[in-house]
Structures are given as C-alpha cells and as structure tokens.
Scaffold this active site. Sequence first.
Site, PDB file in Angstrom:
ATOM      1  N   GLU A 106      37.050  69.790  56.641  1.00 23.66           N
ATOM      2  CA  GLU A 106      37.225  69.932  54.771  1.00 23.66           C
ATOM      3  C   GLU A 106      38.440  71.230  55.109  1.00 23.66           C
ATOM      4  OE1 GLU A 106      32.630  70.000  52.665  1.00 23.66           O
ATOM      5  OE2 GLU A 106      34.020  71.486  53.025  1.00 23.66           O
ATOM      6  N   CYS A 121      42.192  77.111  52.878  1.00 24.74           N
ATOM      7  CA  CYS A 121      40.805  78.009  53.227  1.00 24.74           C
ATOM      8  C   CYS A 121      40.921  76.744  54.351  1.00 24.74           C
ATOM      9  CB  CYS A 121      39.827  77.460  52.362  1.00 24.74           C
ATOM     10  SG  CYS A 121      38.262  77.813  52.941  1.00 24.74           S
ATOM     11  N   CYS A 162      28.762  73.621  63.062  1.00 20.11           N
ATOM     12  CA  CYS A 162      29.347  75.071  63.557  1.00 20.11           C
ATOM     13  C   CYS A 162      27.363  75.358  64.164  1.00 20.11           C
ATOM     14  CB  CYS A 162      28.943  75.595  62.360  1.00 20.11           C
ATOM     15  SG  CYS A 162      29.192  78.130  63.182  1.00 20.11           S
ATOM     16  N   CYS A 214      23.691  79.278  60.287  1.00 20.69           N
ATOM     17  CA  CYS A 214      22.937  80.626  59.055  1.00 20.69           C
ATOM     18  C   CYS A 214      22.151  78.827  58.716  1.00 20.69           C
ATOM     19  CB  CYS A 214      24.350  80.971  58.026  1.00 20.69           C
ATOM     20  SG  CYS A 214      25.162  81.189  59.111  1.00 20.69           S
ATOM     21  N   CYS A 252      23.546  77.597  54.847  1.00 20.71           N
ATOM     22  CA  CYS A 252      25.167  76.944  54.890  1.00 20.71           C
ATOM     23  C   CYS A 252      25.505  75.624  55.970  1.00 20.71           C
ATOM     24  CB  CYS A 252      25.322  78.018  56.015  1.00 20.71           C
ATOM     25  SG  CYS A 252      27.489  77.112  56.645  1.00 20.71           S
ATOM     26  N   GLU A 272      32.887  78.769  63.091  1.00 24.82           N
ATOM     27  CA  GLU A 272      32.667  80.062  63.254  1.00 24.82           C
ATOM     28  C   GLU A 272      34.279  80.213  64.204  1.00 24.82           C
ATOM     29  OE1 GLU A 272      31.656  83.101  63.067  1.00 24.82           O
ATOM     30  OE2 GLU A 272      32.269  83.655  63.929  1.00 24.82           O
ATOM     31  N   SER A 330      37.241  84.626  59.076  1.00 21.03           N
ATOM     32  CA  SER A 330      36.101  85.167  59.029  1.00 21.03           C
ATOM     33  C   SER A 330      34.315  85.143  60.202  1.00 21.03           C
ATOM     34  CB  SER A 330      34.944  84.660  57.865  1.00 21.03           C
ATOM     35  OG  SER A 330      33.847  85.281  57.033  1.00 21.03           O
ATOM     36  N   SER A 351      30.802  88.192  57.889  1.00 18.60           N
ATOM     37  CA  SER A 351      29.490  87.704  56.872  1.00 18.60           C
ATOM     38  C   SER A 351      28.603  88.523  57.529  1.00 18.60           C
ATOM     39  CB  SER A 351      28.904  86.715  57.040  1.00 18.60           C
ATOM     40  OG  SER A 351      30.248  85.568  56.573  1.00 18.60           O
ATOM     41  N   LEU A 352      27.900  89.478  56.277  1.00 21.13           N
ATOM     42  CA  LEU A 352      26.601  90.397  56.382  1.00 21.13           C
ATOM     43  C   LEU A 352      25.183  89.789  56.203  1.00 21.13           C
ATOM     44  CD1 LEU A 352      25.902  93.270  57.956  1.00 21.13           C
ATOM     45  CD2 LEU A 352      27.030  94.309  55.432  1.00 21.13           C
ATOM     46  N   ASN A 401      26.022  78.820  47.004  1.00 24.47           N
ATOM     47  CA  ASN A 401      25.940  77.287  46.540  1.00 24.47           C
ATOM     48  C   ASN A 401      24.636  76.337  47.315  1.00 24.47           C
ATOM     49  OD1 ASN A 401      28.750  76.972  45.150  1.00 24.47           O
ATOM     50  ND2 ASN A 401      29.777  77.505  46.934  1.00 24.47           N
ATOM     51  N   CYS A 411      30.956  75.247  51.858  1.00 22.94           N
ATOM     52  CA  CYS A 411      31.205  75.605  53.127  1.00 22.94           C
ATOM     53  C   CYS A 411      30.891  74.198  53.648  1.00 22.94           C
ATOM     54  CB  CYS A 411      30.911  77.141  53.788  1.00 22.94           C
ATOM     55  SG  CYS A 411      30.793  76.576  55.663  1.00 22.94           S
TER      56      CYS A 411
HETATM   57  N1  SAH Z   1      31.909  80.677  59.946  1.00 26.14           N
HETATM   58  C1  SAH Z   1      32.650  82.199  59.454  1.00 26.14           C
HETATM   59  C2  SAH Z   1      33.412  81.439  58.572  1.00 26.14           C
HETATM   60  C3  SAH Z   1      32.877  79.876  57.476  1.00 26.14           C
HETATM   61  S1  SAH Z   1      31.315  80.749  56.784  1.00 26.14           S
HETATM   62  C4  SAH Z   1      31.066  83.310  59.116  1.00 26.14           C
HETATM   63  O1  SAH Z   1      30.184  82.867  58.790  1.00 26.14           O
HETATM   64  O2  SAH Z   1      31.434  83.963  58.447  1.00 26.14           O
HETATM   65  C5  SAH Z   1      32.845  81.708  55.495  1.00 26.14           C
HETATM   66  C6  SAH Z   1      31.611  81.838  54.142  1.00 26.14           C
HETATM   67  O3  SAH Z   1      31.326  81.053  53.473  1.00 26.14           O
HETATM   68  C7  SAH Z   1      30.856  83.288  55.274  1.00 26.14           C
HETATM   69  O4  SAH Z   1      30.625  83.902  54.723  1.00 26.14           O
HETATM   70  C8  SAH Z   1      29.486  82.453  54.689  1.00 26.14           C
HETATM   71  O5  SAH Z   1      28.529  82.966  54.636  1.00 26.14           O
HETATM   72  C9  SAH Z   1      29.997  81.425  53.534  1.00 26.14           C
HETATM   73  N2  SAH Z   1      28.245  80.227  53.138  1.00 26.14           N
HETATM   74  C10 SAH Z   1      27.890  79.570  53.483  1.00 26.14           C
HETATM   75  N3  SAH Z   1      27.721  78.866  53.187  1.00 26.14           N
HETATM   76  C11 SAH Z   1      27.025  79.258  51.799  1.00 26.14           C
HETATM   77  C12 SAH Z   1      26.903  78.962  50.209  1.00 26.14           C
HETATM   78  N4  SAH Z   1      25.986  78.396  50.209  1.00 26.14           N
HETATM   79  N5  SAH Z   1      26.937  79.708  49.446  1.00 26.14           N
HETATM   80  C13 SAH Z   1      27.755  80.944  49.538  1.00 26.14           C
HETATM   81  N6  SAH Z   1      28.342  81.213  50.397  1.00 26.14           N
HETATM   82  C14 SAH Z   1      28.489  80.341  52.007  1.00 26.14           C
HETATM   83 FE1  SF4 Z   2      28.571  78.904  60.472  1.00 29.36          FE
HETATM   84 FE2  SF4 Z   2      29.852  80.734  59.390  1.00 29.36          FE
HETATM   85 FE3  SF4 Z   2      28.243  77.850  58.077  1.00 29.36          FE
HETATM   86 FE4  SF4 Z   2      27.103  80.006  59.389  1.00 29.36          FE
HETATM   87  S1  SF4 Z   2      27.684  80.539  56.942  1.00 29.36           S
HETATM   88  S2  SF4 Z   2      26.777  78.495  60.053  1.00 29.36           S
HETATM   89  S3  SF4 Z   2      28.517  81.412  60.697  1.00 29.36           S
HETATM   90  S4  SF4 Z   2      29.730  78.185  59.116  1.00 29.36           S
END
Ligand code: SAH
Ligand code: SF4
Length: 376
Positions: free
Chosen positions: A104, A117, A124, A128, A131, A176, A207, A230-231, A306, A349
């Site tokens: 995407e 973006c 990945c 997480c 995600c 990532e 990120s 991403s904390l 989301n 994402c």
């Molecule tokens: N892997 C990297 C970059 C891609 S994810 C990272 O994790 O930072 C980009 C951002 O989207 C991250 O901050 C992630 O936590 C957030 N993200 C992923 N899934 C999400 C969701 N379902 N709702 C809101 N934010 C989300």
């Molecule tokens: Fe990978 Fe970022 Fe999604 Fe975590 S939030 S699974 S690091 S893409």
Amino acid sequence: MTGTSLLDLTLAEVQRVLRADGLAVAHASTLWRACYHESILTTEARASVDPGAFPPPLRRWWETATGPGGKYHWTQPTLCGEQVSTDGLTRKYLLGLEDGREIETVIMGYPGRFTGCVSTQVGCAMGCVFCATGQGGFTRHLRPGEIVAQVWHLQRRLRATGAPGLRNLVLMGMGEPLHNYDAVRTALEIISDTGGLNIGPRRITISTVGVVPGILRLAEEPQPYNLAVSLHAATQEERARLVPVAARWPLDELMAACRDYCRRTGRRIFFEWTLIAGRNDSPAHAQQVAELLQGVPAHVNLIPLNPTAGYAGSATAQGSAAAFQAILRAAGLPSTLRQRRGIDVAAGCGQLAGATRRGSEAERTVSVEAEHGNRN
Ligand code: SAH
Ligand code: SF4
C-alpha cells in the site's frame, strides 16, 4: 524481466554504470531527469522513459541495456487498486510488485499540501497486536527501487490532477523501516536527490516501532531525516502486550537510545501513541507519558485506533483523547491529536492489502486501472 532495476540505483551508481560502459558521466543526469521528471508527466496508462530526446550515445546505451536480455530495466509496479475516502483527502493505492506481492501507498491531503505514506516491507515481523500489517506477518523486505517507485507513483498521481507534488513523506505504511535499514537508506538517498524526486531529508520522517540498533545508526547519518518512535505505552509491561518486540528492545533501552539520538543530532523525536479505549488512554497513562518523556525533546502524535479484523480494541472517544492531550499540555509536552484519516476506506496501515487478501477488494475498490507490465 532481466537485469537490475534502474530504480534501485542512486545517481552516483548510475554514473558508475555509464562510465563503466564507456559513456560520459554527464549522461547520468539526462537519464535521471527522464526517469524522475519526464516520466512523471506522461499521461498514458503505461508510464515509460522516452529515449527519443536522449543524445545518440545515451540512446544507443538505453536500447541495448534495457532491451530484450539487457542488463537493466525500468519497471514500475502495477496499479491494482485505488480507494478514495469520502472526504476526498485520503487516496490509497495498492501496488503489485514483480513477484505478485502487493503493498500500500497513500496520499494524505492537508490544506495546501500533500503527504505521502510509503511501505518499506511486504508485511511486518514486529507483530503489534492492533496493526493489520503485523497481524498478517512478514513476507519480505522491499528493495530500494520498490520504495522509490511508490514515491514516483504518488508524484505522478498528484501531477495528473494538476496538484503540486508531495511536500512531506512518512515511512508509515506497511513494514518496519529500521528492520530494512540498508534498502531504506538507499531509497531515501534516491528520493531526496535534488535532481530527481527532490523531497528533502527534513521533509522525510522515518517511523519505527523501536528497533534500538537502527535508531543508534540513524543518529550517525549525515542527512537530517526526522524520527518517529511508536511508543503506545509508558511501562515495559504494558508496552510488551501491545508491541511484542518490546521484549527484545525493552523500554529503558529504547528511551536511552532516544536520548542518545537527540543528544547526537540536536533534533527532537516524534512519539506516536495509538489511543485504544480502556488500554492506554486514561489520565494516569497520560501522566506516565509526561514523566517518561521528561527532558526528551519530544512531540507526541496521538492517533485514535483504526479498527482491524484481528484486534478487538476500539478507538478512544474524542472527549477522553482531548483530556489526555490536556494532561500532556499541562506537563509542557507538545502534542497533536490526529484525525482518523480515511477511516471510511479502512485506511489504517496494512488494511487495504488485508482486504484484498480476504478477497473483498471488489466492493472496496472504487477504481482499478489496468497498468500491467509497465516495461521499457
Ligand atoms: N513500523 C513502523 C511504521 C509503520 S506503522 C512503526 O510501527 O512505527 C505506522 C504507524 O501506524 C505506527 O505508529 C503504528 O503504531 C500505527 N498503527 C498501526 N496500526 C494502527 C491502527 N490499527 N490504528 C492506529 N494506528 C496504527
Ligand atoms: Fe510493524 Fe509498525 Fe505494524 Fe508494528 S505497527 S506490526 S512495527 S508496521
């Protein structure tokens, strides 16, 4: 398709290639311009590099090098799907790669500017829980040219509508970035080249979920890329439940790396916090964030969750999000509460690719353009 993709090469590498083939180095800039300027302005469905205006030696090189059985090719991904949010501000594209995998790439419109973006991996490995990309697991790294091609594609889409090009670029699509460090680094060198796509390093944000060795390496790079971490949680225990790789790079190590990064670069870090109702959105959580980030030059981006198929959590209500932000503000910590952009097109994402995997793209995709086998 044979040979190396020219999209994988930096300008310096193109110069080396041409020199090795007996051409004047200056031809590299002509080729670069054709690849990253003129091809973007073409209107036909199949984008191509037009060698018609090349000086004869370069044209002869191009015809041999990119012809049948040649050493190089210039092939763009196939456009497999497009979604536009009902407010028209978010446009999401599904691009098909040479091996049939899909990624995407997204344009987000803001008043007077556009942000791209892009994805850095197919899937990945970080897992997480909230995600969509993480839920699907890891398939492979993207090559530099596959990251560059996304930016090329977004610029072409914007130009086709008469809009100015991208102002900012975020590496927040699938994957990532710091797990694919070398390819990302090469791609960004190509993307930020002033004679090409020309998105300056200060307009680019990488990120990361918190890959500590990658953060330390990034601190040594000469280019001033922005860093977002991403904390999502301010204690190791809570973070490990949302972000499994926190077991490998614990919060205290991550924060030490962040402090180190700020000290060495003199730059602040953006901290991303996905707001999940009842999980990490209470006033006590906000207080913890403020304490954790004390003394760190930081800006917090709050992003309501989301919803995804594989996670039962829901987004924080607007009132609680505002209360969370007020606590950060009172602690002197700057923050932005992000809108849930394009949520009506499942724009989180990895969610468009996920929808395709589930075979429901027909009802979600508003326009699909046949752009098969762009080849030159
Ligand atoms: N892997 C990297 C970059 C891609 S994810 C990272 O994790 O930072 C980009 C951002 O989207 C991250 O901050 C992630 O936590 C957030 N993200 C992923 N899934 C999400 C969701 N379902 N709702 C809101 N934010 C989300
Ligand atoms: Fe990978 Fe970022 Fe999604 Fe975590 S939030 S699974 S690091 S893409």
